[in-house]
Structure formats: structure tokens, C-alpha cells
Design an enzyme around this catalytic site. Structure first.
Site, short mmCIF file in Angstrom:
data_model
loop_
_atom_site.label_atom_id
_atom_site.label_comp_id
_atom_site.label_asym_id
_atom_site.label_seq_id
_atom_site.Cartn_x
_atom_site.Cartn_y
_atom_site.Cartn_z
N ILE A 33 0.82 -1.21 0.00
CA ILE A 33 0.00 0.00 0.00
C ILE A 33 0.86 1.27 0.00
O ILE A 33 0.38 2.34 -0.39
CB ILE A 33 -0.96 -0.04 1.21
CG1 ILE A 33 -2.21 0.82 0.96
CG2 ILE A 33 -0.27 0.37 2.51
CD1 ILE A 33 -3.32 0.58 1.96
N HIS A 100 6.19 -11.92 6.14
CA HIS A 100 6.00 -11.52 4.75
C HIS A 100 7.35 -11.27 4.10
O HIS A 100 8.31 -10.85 4.76
CB HIS A 100 5.12 -10.27 4.64
CG HIS A 100 5.56 -9.13 5.52
ND1 HIS A 100 5.28 -9.08 6.86
CD2 HIS A 100 6.26 -8.01 5.24
CE1 HIS A 100 5.79 -7.97 7.37
NE2 HIS A 100 6.40 -7.30 6.41
P1 AMP Z 1 7.19 -4.50 7.34
O1 AMP Z 1 7.46 -3.06 7.68
O2 AMP Z 1 8.38 -5.28 6.88
O3 AMP Z 1 6.44 -5.20 8.46
O4 AMP Z 1 6.24 -4.48 6.08
C1 AMP Z 1 4.87 -4.27 6.17
C2 AMP Z 1 4.45 -3.71 4.85
O5 AMP Z 1 3.04 -3.82 4.75
C3 AMP Z 1 4.79 -2.22 4.67
O6 AMP Z 1 5.62 -2.08 3.53
C4 AMP Z 1 3.44 -1.56 4.52
O7 AMP Z 1 3.44 -0.51 3.59
C5 AMP Z 1 2.55 -2.71 4.04
N1 AMP Z 1 1.15 -2.60 4.34
C6 AMP Z 1 0.58 -2.18 5.50
N2 AMP Z 1 -0.75 -2.22 5.41
C7 AMP Z 1 -1.05 -2.68 4.16
C8 AMP Z 1 -2.26 -2.94 3.46
N3 AMP Z 1 -3.45 -2.76 4.02
N4 AMP Z 1 -2.18 -3.39 2.19
C9 AMP Z 1 -0.97 -3.58 1.60
N5 AMP Z 1 0.20 -3.37 2.22
C10 AMP Z 1 0.18 -2.91 3.48
#
Ligand code: AMP
Length: 114
Positions: A33, A100
Site C-alpha cells: 500500500i 511476509h
Molecule cells: P514490514 O514493515 O516489513 O512489516 O512491512 C509491512 C508492509 O506492509 C509495509 O511495507 C506496509 O506498507 C505494508 N502494508 C501495510 N498495510 C497494508 C495494506 N493494508 N495493504 C498492503 N500493504 C500494506
């Protein structure tokens, strides 16, 4: 965080919308996102694993599936060179506590990462 409240579990259950680019019975890949590169896809297991350090031997096949999914999506996105990242723990940048893999591509990357 548990399966009911976990953001990525909720995306896997389609309770929260996401731009899905690949899905099978075990994994889901969707666009980040807040993209940090022209292509930024997040690949998750559908089951809740809090972080890489919580994966056990029973997850070996799943971990392989996640990595191969990154390669599959990269090819699907037309990427030849790309970065794969896993943040394990808040100090390493983890903000969503559901395992992830980040697939980043479409620009050049420095090494070591910041
Ligand atoms: P991390 O910081 O490694 O935990 O990565 C989490 C990722 O999830 C970040 O890059 C966020 O931008 C992404 N993220 C958070 N909420 C969403 C969402 N609703 N849809 C898609 N990506 C998201």
C-alpha cells in the site's frame, strides 16, 4: 495480535481489500500500500506465522513456496533484477507481525541496505 485481528490474516481472508497479484492455497501476493519501489509486492503465508524466527521445521515447505512465489511474481511483473527482503522484528523494520517477503523492483538498490 492473533488471527482474528492480524492485518495480513484479514487480507488473506479477503476481509480487507488488497491488489492481489498471485494466490494459491498456501500463499497470497499483493501490492504494498506504500510502495518503496516501482514494483513492491508483499508475499505472505495464509497461515499466521508472526515472524521468520517463529517458523519451524514444519514450515520448511511453506518457506520454499514463499520464496518461489517471489520469483514467480517477479517474472510475472517482468523483473529480471530485484530485491527480496524480510524484516524480522521491530528493530529491523517489521511493522506487521505476520511473516511476509517484500519483492522490490523497477529501480536500482544499494548494498548494504539501510
Ligand atoms: P514490514 O514493515 O516489513 O512489516 O512491512 C509491512 C508492509 O506492509 C509495509 O511495507 C506496509 O506498507 C505494508 N502494508 C501495510 N498495510 C497494508 C495494506 N493494508 N495493504 C498492503 N500493504 C500494506
Amino acid at each position: 495480535v492473533n488471527d482474528t485481528t492480524c492485518l495480513f490474516c484479514r487480507i488473506a481472508r479477503k476481509e480487507i481489500p488488497a491488489a492481489v497479484v498471485f494466490e494459491d492455497e498456501a500463499v497470497l501476493a499483493f501490492r504494498d500500500i506504500a510502495p518503496k519501489a516501482p514494483t513492491h509486492v508483499v508475499v505472505i503465508p495464509k497461515v499466521h506465522v508472526e515472524r521468520l524466527a517463529h517458523a519451524t521445521e514444519k514450515d520448511d515447505a511453506l518457506l520454499g513456496r514463499l520464496l518461489r512465489t517471489v520469483a514467480h511474481v517477479a517474472a510475472q511483473e517482468g523483473l529480471k533484477d530485484y530485491r527480496v527482503a524480510v524484516n524480522n522484528g521491530a528493530g529491523a523494520g517489521q511493522s506487521v507481525f505476520h511473516l511476509h517477503l517484500h519483492l522490490l523492483g523497477g529501480r536500482s538498490f544499494s548494498w548494504p541496505p539501510g
